[in-house]
Design an enzyme around this catalytic site. Structure first.
Site, PDB file in Angstrom:
ATOM      1  N   GLU A  14      -5.966   9.307   0.088  1.00  0.00           N
ATOM      2  CA  GLU A  14      -6.299   7.880   0.166  1.00  0.00           C
ATOM      3  C   GLU A  14      -7.385   7.452  -0.822  1.00  0.00           C
ATOM      4  OE1 GLU A  14      -4.705   5.572   1.749  1.00  0.00           O
ATOM      5  OE2 GLU A  14      -3.507   6.682   3.199  1.00  0.00           O
ATOM      6  N   SER A  62      -4.196   0.519  -4.262  1.00  0.00           N
ATOM      7  CA  SER A  62      -3.617  -0.727  -3.761  1.00  0.00           C
ATOM      8  C   SER A  62      -4.692  -1.782  -3.486  1.00  0.00           C
ATOM      9  CB  SER A  62      -2.779  -0.455  -2.497  1.00  0.00           C
ATOM     10  OG  SER A  62      -3.574   0.103  -1.475  1.00  0.00           O
ATOM     11  N   HIS A 109       1.207   5.010  -2.553  1.00  0.00           N
ATOM     12  CA  HIS A 109       1.544   6.418  -2.307  1.00  0.00           C
ATOM     13  C   HIS A 109       2.726   6.950  -3.105  1.00  0.00           C
ATOM     14  CE1 HIS A 109      -1.161   7.335   1.055  1.00  0.00           C
ATOM     15  NE2 HIS A 109      -0.949   6.106   1.500  1.00  0.00           N
ATOM     16  N   HIS A 156       0.837  -1.212   0.000  1.00  0.00           N
ATOM     17  CA  HIS A 156       0.000   0.000   0.000  1.00  0.00           C
ATOM     18  C   HIS A 156       0.871   1.262   0.000  1.00  0.00           C
ATOM     19  CE1 HIS A 156      -2.967   3.013   1.114  1.00  0.00           C
ATOM     20  NE2 HIS A 156      -2.138   3.378   2.075  1.00  0.00           N
TER      21      HIS A 156
HETATM   22 FE    FE Z   1      -2.157   5.259   3.069  1.00  0.00          FE
END
Ligand code: FE
Ligand code: PHE
Length: 281
Positions: free
Chosen positions: A165, A184, A124, A119
């Site tokens: 997010e 993700s 990111h 993730h």
């Molecule tokens: Fe995160």
């Protein structure tokens, strides 16, 4: 025992990853690769290919940081898990992205409640290659330190949730994903764009700051930006008066309807065409 420094960072200890751990990474990576073409925004896909080293296995943060540093002045620091808010914000404000090192188990491919290295790095890091998004993340870190001092962290955390997010972006080619929580997740990558159930609203800073979110299921509400410049400009003003203003207003649930809401209308089925139709996902 791994030593934890006062800024909560640890050594990634890259040599210690097992073949199984690298194999889980490749499995996750290949699955997302095939899903994300045509779903992730261009900036993400460009960042991912610019990073190069992420396809082979769990990347060594030092190699990754060298590439990232040259592109945007960011580096990755390893952390054992979620870190205290002030530590997290202080890292971002210094253009250091705190990333976990562990990878989920094979029976957790579809869902994990906490961030893992897949993730953090695949979700990111690619967007940190983009100069505008890179500046937004640093500004967010500075804003976080300020919000902590003002006692309005919850409002700022919602901004992170609904942009970094779970953000969506409207492009000429159609709606695309930039939120790492979606990028993700195999299931949500498809759900957020083509499922008729969640609401999609135009980005609205005050609305976001007032809206609660859930962490245990696909989102029922997404906010759509036009581009990263819009996001950066909309969040540039001093938030202190905005925090004060909305402190008097009630919180909203993701499914609450507000008069000022500006819906983002998905293209009609005909226009979407068979490529992303429900039958295929
Ligand atoms: Fe995160
Ligand atoms: N402008 C915000 C403030 O004054 C800082 C910020 C920038 C927060 C970008 C989030 C994202 O607090």
């Amino acid at each position: 025992m791994t030593a934890v420094w006062s800024d909560c960072t640890i050594e990634q200890n890259w040599q210690a990853y097992s073949e199984e751990e690298h194999a889980i990474w490749r499995l996750l990576f290949e699955r997302q690769q095939s899903l994300l073409v045509g779903r992730a925004c261009r900036e993400y896909l460009e960042g991912l290919s610019g990073l190069g080293v992420v396809a082979d296995g769990i990347p060594d943060f030092r190699r990754l940081s060298d590439i990232l540093d040259r592109a945007s002045g960011w580096r990755i620091v390893a952390v054992p898990g979620l870190v205290p808010d002030e530590v997290f914000f202080a890292h971002l404000a210094r253009r250091r992205f705190p990333s976990t090192c562990f990878i989920r188990r094979r029976d957790q491919l579809d869902y994990l409640e906490e961030p893992d290295v897949f993730h953090d790095v695949c979700g990111h890091v690619p967007l940190l290659m983009n100069p505008v998004f890179a500046d937004y993340m640093q500004a967010y870190g500075e804003g976080g330190l300020k919000a902590l001092g003002l006692g309005h962290l919850q409002r700022l955390a919602r901004l992170y949730w609904y942009t970094v997010e779970f953000g969506l972006i409207a492009t000429q080619e159609g709606l695309r994903i930039y939120g790492s929580g979606i990028l993700s997740s195999a299931g949500e990558s498809v759900f957020c764009l083509s499922d008729p159930r969640p609401r999609r609203l135009r980005f609205d800073l005050r609305r976001i700051m007032r809206t609660r979110y859930r962490i245990d299921d696909f989102q029922q509400l997404y906010f759509v930006i036009d581009d990263f410049r819009e996001l950066f400009d909309a969040t540039r003003p001093d938030f202190a008066p905005i925090y004060r203003e909305i402190a008097t207003l009630p919180d909203l649930e993701p499914n609450t309807r507000v008069d000022q809401d500006r819906e983002f209308v998905l293209w009609s089925r005909k226009k979407i065409g068979p490529r992303v139709s429900a039958a295929q996902v």
